[in-house]
Design a protein around this motif. Structure first.
Motif, PDB file in Angstrom:
ATOM      1  N   ARG A 185     -16.336  81.568 -24.174  1.00 53.88           N
ATOM      2  CA  ARG A 185     -15.708  80.465 -24.886  1.00 53.88           C
ATOM      3  C   ARG A 185     -16.124  79.210 -25.177  1.00 53.88           C
ATOM      4  O   ARG A 185     -15.994  78.505 -26.200  1.00 53.88           O
ATOM      5  N   LEU A 186     -17.305  78.978 -24.256  1.00 54.64           N
ATOM      6  CA  LEU A 186     -17.976  77.716 -24.292  1.00 54.64           C
ATOM      7  C   LEU A 186     -19.274  77.751 -25.347  1.00 54.64           C
ATOM      8  O   LEU A 186     -19.796  76.811 -25.596  1.00 54.64           O
ATOM      9  N   ARG A 187     -19.628  78.930 -25.688  1.00 51.17           N
ATOM     10  CA  ARG A 187     -20.475  79.324 -26.669  1.00 51.17           C
ATOM     11  C   ARG A 187     -20.528  78.450 -27.743  1.00 51.17           C
ATOM     12  O   ARG A 187     -19.214  78.188 -28.410  1.00 51.17           O
ATOM     13  N   GLY A 188     -21.566  77.939 -28.384  1.00 54.74           N
ATOM     14  CA  GLY A 188     -21.371  76.921 -29.546  1.00 54.74           C
ATOM     15  C   GLY A 188     -21.041  75.383 -29.280  1.00 54.74           C
ATOM     16  O   GLY A 188     -21.215  74.658 -30.241  1.00 54.74           O
ATOM     17  N   ARG A 189     -20.983  75.189 -27.725  1.00 54.40           N
ATOM     18  CA  ARG A 189     -21.048  73.736 -27.665  1.00 54.40           C
ATOM     19  C   ARG A 189     -22.040  73.204 -27.310  1.00 54.40           C
ATOM     20  O   ARG A 189     -22.418  71.775 -27.041  1.00 54.40           O
ATOM     21  N   GLY A 190     -23.303  73.812 -27.337  1.00 54.31           N
ATOM     22  CA  GLY A 190     -24.553  73.349 -26.889  1.00 54.31           C
ATOM     23  C   GLY A 190     -24.860  73.177 -25.410  1.00 54.31           C
ATOM     24  O   GLY A 190     -24.086  73.870 -24.742  1.00 54.31           O
ATOM     25  N   ALA A 191     -26.021  72.918 -25.233  1.00 56.86           N
ATOM     26  CA  ALA A 191     -26.675  73.047 -23.633  1.00 56.86           C
ATOM     27  C   ALA A 191     -26.046  72.125 -22.871  1.00 56.86           C
ATOM     28  O   ALA A 191     -25.621  71.073 -23.298  1.00 56.86           O
ATOM     29  N   TYR A 192     -26.058  72.612 -21.626  1.00 56.09           N
ATOM     30  CA  TYR A 192     -25.513  71.448 -20.531  1.00 56.09           C
ATOM     31  C   TYR A 192     -26.892  71.116 -19.646  1.00 56.09           C
ATOM     32  O   TYR A 192     -27.750  71.887 -19.562  1.00 56.09           O
ATOM     33  N   ASP A 193     -26.618  69.689 -19.099  1.00 56.59           N
ATOM     34  CA  ASP A 193     -27.927  69.275 -18.553  1.00 56.59           C
ATOM     35  C   ASP A 193     -27.887  69.901 -17.055  1.00 56.59           C
ATOM     36  O   ASP A 193     -29.065  70.590 -16.563  1.00 56.59           O
ATOM     37  N   PHE A 194     -26.708  70.387 -16.457  1.00 51.32           N
ATOM     38  CA  PHE A 194     -26.518  71.129 -15.129  1.00 51.32           C
ATOM     39  C   PHE A 194     -25.534  72.202 -15.220  1.00 51.32           C
ATOM     40  O   PHE A 194     -24.549  71.874 -15.817  1.00 51.32           O
TER      41      PHE A 194
END
Length: 185
Positions: free
Chosen positions: A106-115
């Protein structure tokens, strides 16, 4: 268990009764955040297998721009809600009460996380399954640091075959923090 530093410093957090979760001790949490503290302000933080939410809340307290906390257990998710409200950090937090793999989808498409922090149940190879799910995902880029809290017996010899490398390994008495990033191209 308490918030170590930042806007919610010294506030005590609720934990879940029983053996279903294994809260990270204050000392280990402090050591972890001392290692990453300069990169926390303004970062995007993803906390998988959140338990009481202590790690994601610590990141928010220290200035993370946002934190997504993923926890499937209803009692633990309620504990996270209460802790976020008590620390006044709910504005920048999102709680996903679902399975970690559904959350990643579900988080796909929200961009990369730093951590991306994960503290899965020990000795079930869940960290390997999460790393497989993150391979090729837009949730991870060349700058993402994946931190896994794992038992000392956890084998990470497969990292290279999945396109990752171990950046750092911090051993404690009973467990370790393993810092993982994408392998250099």
């Amino acid at each position: 268990m308490r918030v170590i530093a930042g806007s919610a410093k010294h506030l005590n957090l609720k934990t879940i009764e029983g053996m279903d979760t294994r809260p990270t001790t204050d000392r280990i949490k402090e050591t972890l955040f001392n290692m990453i503290q300069t990169d926390i302000p303004g970062c995007r933080f993803l906390d998988l297998f959140s338990g009481s939410g202590a790690i994601g809340i610590e990141a928010l307290s220290r200035g993370a721009a946002e934190a997504v906390l993923v926890e499937s257990a209803p009692k633990a998710a309620e504990c996270i809600r209460e802790n976020l409200k008590f620390t006044h950090l709910e504005e920048h937090a999102e709680l996903m009460q679902t399975d970690v793999f559904q959350a990643l989808s579900r988080l796909r498409g929200r961009g990369a996380y730093d951590f991306i922090f994960m503290d899965p149940p020990y000795n079930h190879e869940l960290e390997k399954q999460v790393l497989e799910a993150l391979r090729g995902s837009d949730l991870v880029d060349d700058y993402t640091v994946i931190i896994t809290e794992a038992s000392l017996q956890t084998d990470f010899s497969y990292l290279d075959s999945l396109g990752y490398q171990m950046k750092k390994y911090k051993k404690y008495k009973t467990n370790a923090h393993v810092f993982i990033e994408k392998k250099d191209a």
